[in-house]
Design a protein around this motif. Structure first.
Motif, PDB file in Angstrom:
ATOM      1  N   ARG A 153       0.831  -1.221   0.000  1.00  0.00           N
ATOM      2  CA  ARG A 153       0.000   0.000   0.000  1.00  0.00           C
ATOM      3  C   ARG A 153       0.858   1.262   0.000  1.00  0.00           C
ATOM      4  O   ARG A 153       0.662   2.166   0.808  1.00  0.00           O
ATOM      5  N   TYR A 198      -3.158   8.249   9.378  1.00  0.00           N
ATOM      6  CA  TYR A 198      -3.542   6.837   9.224  1.00  0.00           C
ATOM      7  C   TYR A 198      -5.053   6.697   9.383  1.00  0.00           C
ATOM      8  O   TYR A 198      -5.710   5.993   8.612  1.00  0.00           O
ATOM      9  N   ILE A 247      -6.957  -0.879   6.240  1.00  0.00           N
ATOM     10  CA  ILE A 247      -7.286  -2.300   6.373  1.00  0.00           C
ATOM     11  C   ILE A 247      -8.392  -2.698   5.384  1.00  0.00           C
ATOM     12  O   ILE A 247      -8.340  -3.773   4.784  1.00  0.00           O
ATOM     13  N   PHE A 257      -8.720  -5.682  17.252  1.00  0.00           N
ATOM     14  CA  PHE A 257      -8.148  -4.326  17.203  1.00  0.00           C
ATOM     15  C   PHE A 257      -9.050  -3.442  18.059  1.00  0.00           C
ATOM     16  O   PHE A 257     -10.073  -2.942  17.607  1.00  0.00           O
ATOM     17  N   HIS A 275      -4.678  -6.053  19.923  1.00  0.00           N
ATOM     18  CA  HIS A 275      -4.161  -4.763  19.444  1.00  0.00           C
ATOM     19  C   HIS A 275      -4.756  -3.706  20.372  1.00  0.00           C
ATOM     20  O   HIS A 275      -5.968  -3.467  20.328  1.00  0.00           O
ATOM     21  N   HIS A 317       1.138  -3.027  20.815  1.00  0.00           N
ATOM     22  CA  HIS A 317       1.156  -1.616  20.397  1.00  0.00           C
ATOM     23  C   HIS A 317       1.447  -0.746  21.615  1.00  0.00           C
ATOM     24  O   HIS A 317       2.572  -0.394  21.857  1.00  0.00           O
ATOM     25  N   ASP A 321       5.331  -6.292  13.611  1.00  0.00           N
ATOM     26  CA  ASP A 321       4.026  -5.865  13.074  1.00  0.00           C
ATOM     27  C   ASP A 321       4.021  -5.897  11.544  1.00  0.00           C
ATOM     28  O   ASP A 321       3.231  -5.190  10.919  1.00  0.00           O
ATOM     29  N   ASN A 344       3.268  -5.644   8.113  1.00  0.00           N
ATOM     30  CA  ASN A 344       1.974  -5.523   7.419  1.00  0.00           C
ATOM     31  C   ASN A 344       2.088  -4.438   6.363  1.00  0.00           C
ATOM     32  O   ASN A 344       2.989  -3.594   6.430  1.00  0.00           O
ATOM     33  N   GLY A 357       0.301  -1.809   5.733  1.00  0.00           N
ATOM     34  CA  GLY A 357      -0.163  -0.449   6.004  1.00  0.00           C
ATOM     35  C   GLY A 357       0.692   0.334   6.971  1.00  0.00           C
ATOM     36  O   GLY A 357       1.026   1.493   6.724  1.00  0.00           O
TER      37      GLY A 357
HETATM   38  O1  NIG Z   1      -0.998  -3.635  13.748  1.00  0.00           O
HETATM   39  N1  NIG Z   1      -3.368  -1.680  14.084  1.00  0.00           N
HETATM   40  C1  NIG Z   1      -3.985  -2.486  13.394  1.00  0.00           C
HETATM   41  N2  NIG Z   1      -3.521  -3.334  12.491  1.00  0.00           N
HETATM   42  C2  NIG Z   1      -2.277  -3.236  11.864  1.00  0.00           C
HETATM   43  C3  NIG Z   1      -2.304  -2.339  10.697  1.00  0.00           C
HETATM   44  C4  NIG Z   1      -2.909  -2.975   9.581  1.00  0.00           C
HETATM   45  C5  NIG Z   1      -2.991  -2.151   8.345  1.00  0.00           C
HETATM   46  O2  NIG Z   1      -2.915  -0.902   8.354  1.00  0.00           O
HETATM   47  O3  NIG Z   1      -3.140  -2.817   7.342  1.00  0.00           O
HETATM   48  C6  NIG Z   1      -1.227  -2.843  12.851  1.00  0.00           C
HETATM   49  O4  NIG Z   1      -0.630  -1.777  12.776  1.00  0.00           O
END
Ligand code: NIG
Ligand code: FE
Length: 412
Positions: A90, A103, A113, A223, A251, A274, A325, A327, A329
């Protein structure tokens, strides 16, 4: 087959008997045995000691001797929080943030997400499997010897199950052990924005029974944050998971003080992750609990948000774990050596504290502390051999440079 590693400048995490986790000042006492040898047999650690006490009888005919030549040996990293099964990167949002969006603003516009979920709905299991395998192999080459992977980019019954089946297939072929976490409660899908209850019902009544039946998950995650799931919703979902034997990993408190830590301690979560928003009340609650606070410094780094108060937490006597973490994003990298550096530079963790947090305490945060996380006889022979270096502090200091010479996984 026995292998004897000799002339190790420093053998980190060498513990004859390892505790399940280290807390407070114990973290900085994570041991470093200087001028050492290490013996493995097949996939297990057998013994270690100081070079000056190495007995000739150990070097028998059937022992392969490996001269580490002044390099260090460290326990392999465990990474207890990743989302490394995803369909597409992304980088567009990365540019949006440079141009001033946050974000949360990107998430509200259907990016974030939800964007990942939409693409994943239309991606085959095979394609997800292939791209995740590449990521797994990459992190293993960077010293990660066990990894947790979450679902949560499905957000429908079919797509969440698809993700978990991909993770199950990865377990079969992966060079390193994998733990799977069910994160159906990662975001409320757009079509349920005005009917959140229906999506929560689907998680509890339609997804969980199949997941339990097919043994698709080891843990359940939510989350719990502003704009995502409330503390009350989090507790309901986690309690439903508990009925199926799934322990919680949450989360929590990334964007605000939203009760995620409270929910975690109350339900005896394995970890709360987190924690950028952690105050005195949360620290007090975590003390005396079995829940491992897990910090993800590359997310704060990448999103440009505040870092969690790691120093305050350790000084209050808490143990901490670290994770990538990984991912698309908020942390598009699973590079644990960089996490070690970031923890030192930005969280003000001392090098041995951060190493303990990303090995033994990270293993605890994914239920693998009996197998990994320290150099202990009986544990898996999964460790990192480095190039020679002036001291162990050199590794987090020289961020971004490639100091790993070799990664040994289960003796190989
Ligand atoms: O751990 N915070 C929530 N979920 C992910 C982010 C996921 C995303 O942005 O795709 C995280 O940061
Ligand atoms: Fe995450």
């Amino acid at each position: 087959m026995r292998t004897l590693y000799i002339k190790i400048a420093g053998l980190a995490g060498a513990l004859r008997e390892a505790p399940n986790r280290l807390v407070g000042s114990e973290m900085n006492d994570f041991p470093l045995l200087e001028s050492a040898w290490l013996m493995t047999e097949n996939e297990r650690i057998v013994d270690f000691g100081e070079m000056k006490n190495l007995e000739i009888k150990l070097i028998q005919e059937d022992v392969e001797v490996v001269d580490v030549a002044g390099g260090f040996i460290l326990p392999g990293f465990c990474d207890p929080h990743t989302h490394m099964v995803f369909a597409k990167t992304r980088e567009g949002e990365f540019v949006d943030r440079i141009n001033g969006l946050t974000y949360e603003e990107i998430a509200e516009k259907g990016g974030g997400i939800l964007n990942s979920a939409q693409v994943l709905q239309n991606t085959s299991e095979e394609d997800l499997f292939v791209s995740a395998t590449e990521r797994l192999n990459e992190v293993a080459s960077l010293g990660t010897v066990a990894v947790e992977i979450k679902s949560g980019y499905g957000l429908s019954v079919a797509a969440e199950l698809k993700m978990l089946r991909v993770i199950q297939a990865l377990k079969e072929i992966s060079p390193i052990p994998i733990k799977a976490s069910f994160l159906g409660a990662h975001a409320i899908p757009t079509q349920f924005k005005t009917n959140r209850e229906e999506y929560i019902r689907q998680i509890i009544e339609e997804m969980l029974p199949v997941i339990a039946d097919e043994n698709l998950a080891d843990y359940i995650d939510v989350f719990c944050d502003r704009g995502f799931f409330t503390q009350d919703e989090t507790e309901r979902i986690l309690l439903a998971g508990k009925k199926y034997g799934l322990r919680a990993k949450i989360h929590a408190n990334e964007l605000d003080f939203t009760g995620g830590i409270q929910a975690g301690v109350k339900l005896n979560a394995l970890s709360v992750d987190h924690l950028e928003c952690t105050g005195d009340e949360e620290i007090e609650l975590l003390k005396g609990s079995e829940t491992m606070p897990t910090l993800l410094p590359s997310t704060a780094f990448f999103l440009g948000i505040n870092y969690p108060p790691a120093r305050k937490m350790i000084d209050a006597g808490l143990g901490l774990a670290l994770a990538s973490d990984y991912n698309p994003g908020s942390s598009p990298s699973g590079r644990m050596p960089f996490i070690w550096s970031l923890a030192c530079i930005k969280l003000k963790m001392r090098p041995m504290e951060a190493l303990a947090a990303s090995t033994l305490n990270a293993a605890y945060a994914m239920g693998m502390e009996k197998e990994l996380g320290s150099i202990t006889p009986g544990k898996r022979a999964s460790f990192i051999i480095t190039y020679p270096a002036p001291s162990i502090h050199y590794f987090p200091y020289s961020f971004g440079s490639d100091w790993i010479r070799q990664v040994v996984i289960d003796g190989n």
